[in-house]
Design an enzyme around this catalytic site. Structure first.
Site, short mmCIF file in Angstrom:
data_model
loop_
_atom_site.label_atom_id
_atom_site.label_comp_id
_atom_site.label_asym_id
_atom_site.label_seq_id
_atom_site.Cartn_x
_atom_site.Cartn_y
_atom_site.Cartn_z
N TYR A 164 0.83 -1.21 0.00
CA TYR A 164 0.00 0.00 0.00
C TYR A 164 0.86 1.26 0.00
CZ TYR A 164 -3.85 -3.16 1.28
OH TYR A 164 -4.77 -4.18 1.31
N HIS A 184 -0.19 -11.83 1.00
CA HIS A 184 -1.19 -10.94 0.39
C HIS A 184 -1.97 -11.62 -0.74
CE1 HIS A 184 -1.97 -6.38 -0.35
NE2 HIS A 184 -3.05 -7.09 -0.62
N1 LIG Z 1 -6.20 -8.50 0.68
C1 LIG Z 1 -6.50 -7.87 -0.44
O1 LIG Z 1 -6.14 -8.28 -1.55
C2 LIG Z 1 -7.33 -6.61 -0.35
C3 LIG Z 1 -7.93 -6.09 -1.50
C4 LIG Z 1 -8.70 -4.94 -1.38
C5 LIG Z 1 -8.86 -4.34 -0.12
N2 LIG Z 1 -8.22 -4.87 0.98
C6 LIG Z 1 -8.33 -4.23 2.31
O2 LIG Z 1 -9.70 -4.02 2.60
C7 LIG Z 1 -9.92 -2.65 2.87
C8 LIG Z 1 -11.32 -2.25 2.43
O3 LIG Z 1 -11.49 -2.46 1.05
P1 LIG Z 1 -11.55 -1.27 0.00
O4 LIG Z 1 -10.82 -0.09 0.53
O5 LIG Z 1 -11.12 -1.87 -1.29
O6 LIG Z 1 -13.10 -1.01 -0.16
P2 LIG Z 1 -14.28 -0.55 0.82
O7 LIG Z 1 -13.78 -0.27 2.18
O8 LIG Z 1 -15.38 -1.52 0.66
O9 LIG Z 1 -14.76 0.78 0.11
C9 LIG Z 1 -14.05 1.99 0.24
C10 LIG Z 1 -14.87 3.06 -0.45
O10 LIG Z 1 -16.18 3.10 0.13
C11 LIG Z 1 -16.50 4.40 0.56
N3 LIG Z 1 -17.22 4.27 1.83
C12 LIG Z 1 -16.77 3.64 2.95
N4 LIG Z 1 -17.70 3.72 3.92
C13 LIG Z 1 -18.75 4.42 3.41
C14 LIG Z 1 -20.00 4.82 3.93
N5 LIG Z 1 -20.35 4.53 5.19
N6 LIG Z 1 -20.84 5.51 3.12
C15 LIG Z 1 -20.48 5.81 1.86
N7 LIG Z 1 -19.30 5.45 1.31
C16 LIG Z 1 -18.44 4.76 2.08
C17 LIG Z 1 -15.19 5.13 0.73
O11 LIG Z 1 -15.35 6.49 0.40
P3 LIG Z 1 -15.13 7.67 1.49
O12 LIG Z 1 -13.67 7.71 1.77
O13 LIG Z 1 -15.67 8.86 0.81
O14 LIG Z 1 -15.94 7.29 2.70
C18 LIG Z 1 -14.29 4.44 -0.28
O15 LIG Z 1 -14.38 5.06 -1.54
C19 LIG Z 1 -8.78 -1.94 2.12
O16 LIG Z 1 -8.60 -0.62 2.54
C20 LIG Z 1 -7.64 -2.88 2.41
O17 LIG Z 1 -7.14 -2.65 3.72
C21 LIG Z 1 -7.48 -5.99 0.88
#
Ligand SMILES: NC(=O)c1ccc[n+]([C@@H]2O[C@H](COP(=O)([O-])OP(=O)(O)OC[C@H]3O[C@@H](n4cnc5c(N)ncnc54)[C@H](OP(=O)(O)O)[C@@H]3O)[C@@H](O)[C@H]2O)c1
Length: 294
Positions: free
Chosen positions: A56, A117
């Site tokens: 990241y 990962h």
């Molecule tokens: N292991 C892997 O391969 C892998 C892959 C992907 C992700 N991850 C991990 O999982 C975490 C979460 O996944 P992600 O970041 O891909 O997606 P996510 O958390 O599902 O979605 C993030 C998006 O959703 C919005 N959001 C979050 N809460 C909200 C709410 N209550 N209302 C409206 N919009 C909202 C955020 O915008 P705002 O900032 O405007 O709220 C952001 O644009 C990552 O940060 C990472 O740590 C791991």
């Protein structure tokens, strides 16, 4: 907050993701302050589980997380920090070095959880776990886990791990049931492994779905909160939404306290199977070696 306890480890149902904190594939100074502010507010709001990775922001997400933790003054043992080794770093010596680098960037002397990962085609899991087991024996990481592992790979990883494997971190959200279909969720639930649901609220057209909106209205909640509550209510499932917006962060944390009825759980579970209002098709069920890691 609701919690999951497995193998003497207790984790909050809802933690905080750090993908896009400090940049994406590399550091981006333009979002430095916004990223730090997001981490500070998450810590102030009471998030205790933070998910990061060496990938990241090219390591900068770990640096910013470390900085925010130090500034918070919170005691190390009140937090649960997860990081991940990238698929191109799975050789014995490299794993050891990458873990040291993550610890240095975070300014910590141990990780609570260290994950592979992504699987990589041709990887030698026995060799990778030789290093991971050593890190666990030395106390540099408390627990081991994997991410994006399908059932076959998960079982293999389990067989190599000297300590009980804590989690498989995989994509799981209302419109994405790939890891239900491929048997990983059921296996985790039957074998005391946490399924950490990533990208839990990454949807297209989420707010237009009538079922979700109706349930949200019934709970005076947002559809995003219902989507998180649906995950939090499932045994052995925890999740790690990311948000830069303190209002969303607070809403997401509060979602862990929403209790959905059995009927609502069933409605959501059935409703989202390929329902167009939830963004359509599911992803393929297998792990995708070489897929862009987040
Ligand atoms: N292991 C892997 O391969 C892998 C892959 C992907 C992700 N991850 C991990 O999982 C975490 C979460 O996944 P992600 O970041 O891909 O997606 P996510 O958390 O599902 O979605 C993030 C998006 O959703 C919005 N959001 C979050 N809460 C909200 C709410 N209550 N209302 C409206 N919009 C909202 C955020 O915008 P705002 O900032 O405007 O709220 C952001 O644009 C990552 O940060 C990472 O740590 C791991």
């Amino acid at each position: 907050m609701r919690y999951e306890t497995v193998h003497n480890v207790t984790l909050p149902k809802i933690g905080f993701g750090t993908w896009k904190i400090g940049g994406e594939a590399s550091a981006n100074s333009a979002i430095e302050e916004k990223s730090l502010a997001a981490l500070r507010s998450a810590l102030e709001l009471g998030y205790t589980h933070f998910d990061t990775a060496e990938y990241y922001a090219g390591g900068h997400a770990e640096e910013l997380l470390g900085q925010a933790i130090r500034e918070s003054g919170l005691a190390r043992e009140t937090l649960f920090i997860t990081s991940k080794v990238s698929p191109e770093h799975l050789q014995y010596e490299t794993v050891l070095r990458c873990c040291e680098n993550s610890l240095r960037r975070l300014g910590l002397d141990y990780l609570d959880l260290y994950l592979i990962h992504w699987p990589k085609l041709g990887m030698k899991l026995a060799e990778t776990f030789r290093a991971l087991n050593q890190l666990a024996r030395e106390g540099k990481v408390r627990r081991l886990g994997v991410s994006n592992f399908n059932l076959r790979l998960l079982k293999q990883a389990q067989s190599f791990s000297e300590t009980p494997l804590l989690t498989d971190q995989v994509p799981y959200r209302l419109p994405d049931r790939a890891y239900v279909k491929n048997g990983v969720l059921e296996y985790c639930q039957q074998n005391d492994i946490l399924l950490t649901a990533y990208s839990p609220v990454k949807f297209r057209r989420l707010p237009v779905d009538k079922t979700l909106r109706a349930i949200a209205e019934a709970h005076s909640a947002t559809p995003y909160q219902i989507a998180l509550a649906w995950l939090a209510q499932q045994p052995r499932v925890i999740t790690i939404p990311m948000s830069l917006d303190p209002r969303h962060q607070a809403e997401n944390l509060a979602a862990a306290d929403l209790i959905l009825t059995e009927a609502e759980m069933a409605q959501l579970t059935i409703r989202s199977k390929g329902h167009p209002g939830f963004g359509g098709a599911n992803r393929p069920g297998a792990a995708l070696p070489g897929h862009h890691p987040q």
